[in-house]
Design an enzyme around this catalytic site. Structure first.
Site, PDB file in Angstrom:
ATOM      1  N   ASP A  19       1.008  -1.274   0.105  1.00  0.00           N
ATOM      2  CA  ASP A  19       0.230   0.526  -0.018  1.00  0.00           C
ATOM      3  C   ASP A  19       0.879   0.988   0.322  1.00  0.00           C
ATOM      4  O   ASP A  19       2.436   1.177   0.198  1.00  0.00           O
ATOM      5  CB  ASP A  19      -1.508  -0.187   1.221  1.00  0.00           C
ATOM      6  CG  ASP A  19      -1.610   1.119   1.574  1.00  0.00           C
ATOM      7  OD1 ASP A  19      -2.251   1.490   0.120  1.00  0.00           O
ATOM      8  OD2 ASP A  19      -1.780   1.630   2.516  1.00  0.00           O
ATOM      9  N   SER A  20       0.635   2.411   0.243  1.00  0.00           N
ATOM     10  CA  SER A  20       1.335   3.656  -0.077  1.00  0.00           C
ATOM     11  C   SER A  20       1.996   4.068   1.533  1.00  0.00           C
ATOM     12  O   SER A  20       2.305   4.731   1.463  1.00  0.00           O
ATOM     13  CB  SER A  20       0.320   4.928  -0.908  1.00  0.00           C
ATOM     14  OG  SER A  20      -1.231   4.619   0.170  1.00  0.00           O
TER      15      SER A  20
ATOM     16  N   CYS B 242      -3.533  -2.437  -1.700  1.00  0.00           N
ATOM     17  CA  CYS B 242      -4.289  -0.187  -2.313  1.00  0.00           C
ATOM     18  C   CYS B 242      -5.818  -0.233  -3.548  1.00  0.00           C
ATOM     19  O   CYS B 242      -5.059  -1.342  -4.191  1.00  0.00           O
ATOM     20  CB  CYS B 242      -3.293   0.160  -2.695  1.00  0.00           C
ATOM     21  SG  CYS B 242      -3.194   1.434  -3.503  1.00  0.00           S
TER      22      CYS B 242
ATOM     23  N   GLU C  31      -2.884   8.665   8.331  1.00  0.00           N
ATOM     24  CA  GLU C  31      -0.930   8.961   8.202  1.00  0.00           C
ATOM     25  C   GLU C  31      -0.654  10.472   9.073  1.00  0.00           C
ATOM     26  O   GLU C  31       0.132  10.056   9.893  1.00  0.00           O
ATOM     27  CB  GLU C  31      -0.586   9.060   6.551  1.00  0.00           C
ATOM     28  CG  GLU C  31      -1.003   8.260   5.940  1.00  0.00           C
ATOM     29  CD  GLU C  31      -0.363   6.616   5.819  1.00  0.00           C
ATOM     30  OE1 GLU C  31       0.996   6.987   7.102  1.00  0.00           O
ATOM     31  OE2 GLU C  31      -0.508   5.545   5.663  1.00  0.00           O
TER      32      GLU C  31
ATOM     33  N   CYS D 200     -11.007   2.658  -0.160  1.00  0.00           N
ATOM     34  CA  CYS D 200      -9.490   2.588   0.343  1.00  0.00           C
ATOM     35  C   CYS D 200      -8.933   1.771   1.259  1.00  0.00           C
ATOM     36  O   CYS D 200      -9.829   1.740   2.313  1.00  0.00           O
ATOM     37  CB  CYS D 200      -9.220   4.567   0.031  1.00  0.00           C
ATOM     38  SG  CYS D 200      -7.677   4.809   0.519  1.00  0.00           S
TER      39      CYS D 200
ATOM     40  N   HIS E  73      -7.561   2.661   3.219  1.00  0.00           N
ATOM     41  CA  HIS E  73      -6.968   3.450   4.794  1.00  0.00           C
ATOM     42  C   HIS E  73      -8.609   3.609   5.615  1.00  0.00           C
ATOM     43  O   HIS E  73      -8.358   4.098   6.990  1.00  0.00           O
ATOM     44  CB  HIS E  73      -6.444   4.915   4.609  1.00  0.00           C
ATOM     45  CG  HIS E  73      -5.580   4.958   4.231  1.00  0.00           C
ATOM     46  ND1 HIS E  73      -4.781   4.353   2.902  1.00  0.00           N
ATOM     47  CD2 HIS E  73      -3.889   5.060   4.901  1.00  0.00           C
ATOM     48  CE1 HIS E  73      -2.918   4.496   2.917  1.00  0.00           C
ATOM     49  NE2 HIS E  73      -2.833   5.601   4.137  1.00  0.00           N
TER      50      HIS E  73
HETATM   51  N1  LIG Z   1      -4.844   2.693   0.992  1.00  0.00           N
HETATM   52  C1  LIG Z   1      -5.256   3.926  -0.295  1.00  0.00           C
HETATM   53  C2  LIG Z   1      -4.332   4.249  -1.345  1.00  0.00           C
HETATM   54  C3  LIG Z   1      -4.132   5.932  -1.052  1.00  0.00           C
HETATM   55  C4  LIG Z   1      -3.487   7.295  -0.855  1.00  0.00           C
HETATM   56  O1  LIG Z   1      -2.336   7.128  -0.721  1.00  0.00           O
HETATM   57  O2  LIG Z   1      -3.850   7.924  -1.469  1.00  0.00           O
HETATM   58  C5  LIG Z   1      -6.029   3.113  -0.983  1.00  0.00           C
HETATM   59  O3  LIG Z   1      -6.488   1.658  -0.977  1.00  0.00           O
HETATM   60  O4  LIG Z   1      -6.325   3.445  -2.316  1.00  0.00           O
END
Ligand SMILES: N[C@@H](CCC(=O)O)C(=O)O
Length: 286
Positions: A14-15, A77, A154, A186, A188
């Protein structure tokens, strides 16, 4: 190279900390599997990047995961799954699962008026809308782009009153449309579930695609004879940004402070090991 393929790790990325929602499901559903987690924290958020940047980042991460000898990759992600799945399937020769299809499938089994909250890149890609309508064209889909959420998670501002204010604004058009189902589009966002649930009407079911993607991974491992019969190794956590920051943030979801390594991703060259060989033309095969 590991001799028993079952003992190889599953790579997830993931990011940032969003992938921990998928990791939690892996611990629940596949407790014997060893995991390699990568968070591209030096380059987050992905959701405001261009499609070609996202594809390039995923290409580098995939090349690195293949180098680490993982047996399968779960793209934990949505943004990567929405934008880079085609590239990954064309260029890499290992089993890879994304979160979009499992999330869409769970939603169509649940309701007809489906809301999707997602990053700007995922919302703009229409990946969820297209997947849902392909499965059931009688569904109605509303997508809302939520650019503020990933930075707030974050920055560990989940319980900040401002987060609740922003969430109320993002959810308002979906509540107005009387959605019956909400996809956390997402990884997150399930970390924001306490805030989101406090704002949603009780009748709305929320969908965390992580549950389904891990169930799909379990089936795939079984099918390929890749389940680990032994015990899981401790999860290896790697990031591209400051390791301490990731460790401090993730402790609240992991229940312990993880050891986190900082790694550098390789520059991708076409002929790397583990990548699909380029198709051989008839002339060169003769
Ligand atoms: N966890 C994120 C990545 C979001 C991001 O870095 O903007 C996703 O599922 O899209």
């Amino acid at each position: 190279m590991t001799t028993d393929p079952g003992q190889q790790r599953i790579g997830i990325f993931d990011s940032g900390v969003g992938g921990l929602t998928v990791l939690t499901q892996l611990y629940r559903q596949l407790p014997n599997e060893s995991i390699l987690y990568f968070g591209d924290t030096a380059r987050l958020p992905y959701g405001t990047r261009t499609p070609s940047e996202i594809v390039e980042f995923v290409r580098e991460i995939m090349a690195w995961l293949v180098e680490q000898d993982v047996k399968m990759v779960i793209m934990a992600c949505n943004t990567s799954s929405a934008l880079a799945m085609e590239m990954v399937q064309a260029e890499f020769d290992i089993p890879v699962l994304g979160v979009i299809l499992p999330g869409a499938q769970a939603a169509v089994q649940q309701g007809k008026r489906i809301g999707v909250i997602a990053t700007p890149a995922t919302a703009a890609s229409n990946a969820y809308r297209n997947a849902i309508l392909e499965m059931d064209d009688s569904c109605l889909v509303w997508q809302v782009s939520c650019p503020a959420f990933v930075p707030l998670v974050e920055q560990n501002r989940i319980h900040d009153p401002y987060t609740c204010e922003v969430a109320r604004e993002y959810l308002a058009p979906l509540i107005q449309q009387r959605i019956d189902t909400l996809i956390y589009g997402c990884t997150h966002y399930p970390l924001l579930a306490p805030v989101l649930r406090s704002l949603l009407p009780a009748g709305v079911t929320s969908i965390d695609p992580a549950v389904r993607v891990v169930a799909a991974a379990a089936r795939e491992l079984e099918l390929l004879g890749l389940r680990n019969a032994g015990t899981a190794l401790p999860t290896r956590f790697c990031v591209s940004g400051p390791p301490q920051q990731f460790a401090q943030l993730s402790v609240q979801w992991l229940g312990c402070t993880p050891a986190v390594e900082k790694i550098s991703l390789p520059t991708v060259v076409r002929s790397e090991a583990g990548r699909k060989p380029s198709p051989v033309s008839l002339e060169s095969a003769e």
